[in-house]
Write a protein that holds these residues in place. Sequence first.
Motif, PDB file in Angstrom:
ATOM      1  N   ALA A  94      -3.645   2.179  -8.136  1.00 43.28           N
ATOM      2  CA  ALA A  94      -3.968   0.887  -8.461  1.00 43.28           C
ATOM      3  C   ALA A  94      -4.695  -0.448  -6.651  1.00 43.28           C
ATOM      4  CB  ALA A  94      -2.080   0.097  -7.773  1.00 43.28           C
ATOM      5  N   THR A  95      -5.005  -1.548  -7.688  1.00 47.14           N
ATOM      6  CA  THR A  95      -5.973  -2.415  -6.830  1.00 47.14           C
ATOM      7  C   THR A  95      -4.955  -2.193  -5.654  1.00 47.14           C
ATOM      8  OG1 THR A  95      -6.878  -2.819  -9.234  1.00 47.14           O
ATOM      9  CG2 THR A  95      -7.160  -4.107  -6.981  1.00 47.14           C
ATOM     10  N   ILE A  96      -5.682  -2.857  -4.204  1.00 44.43           N
ATOM     11  CA  ILE A  96      -5.484  -2.879  -2.829  1.00 44.43           C
ATOM     12  C   ILE A  96      -5.409  -4.215  -2.475  1.00 44.43           C
ATOM     13  CG2 ILE A  96      -5.170  -2.673  -0.957  1.00 44.43           C
ATOM     14  CD1 ILE A  96      -5.674   0.449  -1.101  1.00 44.43           C
ATOM     15  N   ASP A  97      -4.944  -5.039  -2.681  1.00 48.34           N
ATOM     16  CA  ASP A  97      -4.835  -6.828  -2.802  1.00 48.34           C
ATOM     17  C   ASP A  97      -4.184  -7.182  -1.646  1.00 48.34           C
ATOM     18  OD1 ASP A  97      -2.593  -7.047  -3.798  1.00 48.34           O
ATOM     19  OD2 ASP A  97      -3.415  -8.590  -5.539  1.00 48.34           O
ATOM     20  N   THR A  98      -4.545  -7.950  -1.027  1.00 46.38           N
ATOM     21  CA  THR A  98      -3.746  -8.795  -0.171  1.00 46.38           C
ATOM     22  C   THR A  98      -2.211  -8.570  -0.040  1.00 46.38           C
ATOM     23  OG1 THR A  98      -5.305 -10.606   0.254  1.00 46.38           O
ATOM     24  CG2 THR A  98      -3.303 -11.022   1.532  1.00 46.38           C
ATOM     25  N   GLU A  99      -1.495  -9.098  -1.726  1.00 41.80           N
ATOM     26  CA  GLU A  99      -0.097  -8.498  -1.553  1.00 41.80           C
ATOM     27  C   GLU A  99       0.353  -7.342  -1.152  1.00 41.80           C
ATOM     28  OE1 GLU A  99      -1.887 -10.506  -4.671  1.00 41.80           O
ATOM     29  OE2 GLU A  99      -1.796 -12.210  -2.513  1.00 41.80           O
ATOM     30  N   ALA A 100      -0.405  -6.326  -1.745  1.00 43.34           N
ATOM     31  CA  ALA A 100      -0.297  -4.892  -1.323  1.00 43.34           C
ATOM     32  C   ALA A 100      -0.038  -4.638  -0.074  1.00 43.34           C
ATOM     33  CB  ALA A 100      -1.091  -4.658  -2.143  1.00 43.34           C
ATOM     34  N   LEU A 101      -0.923  -4.811   0.878  1.00 39.70           N
ATOM     35  CA  LEU A 101      -1.270  -5.332   2.232  1.00 39.70           C
ATOM     36  C   LEU A 101      -0.556  -4.934   3.286  1.00 39.70           C
ATOM     37  CD1 LEU A 101      -4.998  -5.635   2.552  1.00 39.70           C
ATOM     38  CD2 LEU A 101      -3.942  -3.421   2.657  1.00 39.70           C
TER      39      LEU A 101
END
Length: 156
Positions: A94-101
């Motif tokens: 999946a795309t790793i963005d701020t929310e995922a981190l």
Amino acid sequence: MKLNELRDQEGATHSRKRVGRGIGSGLGKTGGRGVKGQKSRSGVAIKGFEGGQMPLYRRLPKRGFVNIFGKDFNEVSIGRIQAAIDAKKLDAKATIDTEALVKAGVIRRAKDGVRVLGGGELKAKVTLDVAGASKSAIEKIEKAGGSVKLPEKAAE
């Protein structure tokens, strides 16, 4: 010596001063504060007061400035991202963005965006959607087969 005979040495503990409990206590009336004046009152803080002389913090020149437009980024190394992927907290597909981190516990809270730094090694092929990345981080991510999506700079 027995456990029930253990004691502090003589003079190691002091009894608490009970201030303002009558004239006979020796700490009554003014409560050890002397008489009258600003320092005898409660809620007084005169730090930096030099008796009418210009205080040191006003005698010294001002230096620098605070950039009110400055951004405060969360800094994350690619080694930390790889550790989260290894621990199954981040999904590499999946795309790793701020929310995922944030959800993975890599960063505690989102500030003005995430900036990826090149510390550590990256083995997984990842797609990052972040506010910024260092040159070394971009090189390592692309070497692992991944990509970095950065916001477009506004033309001035």
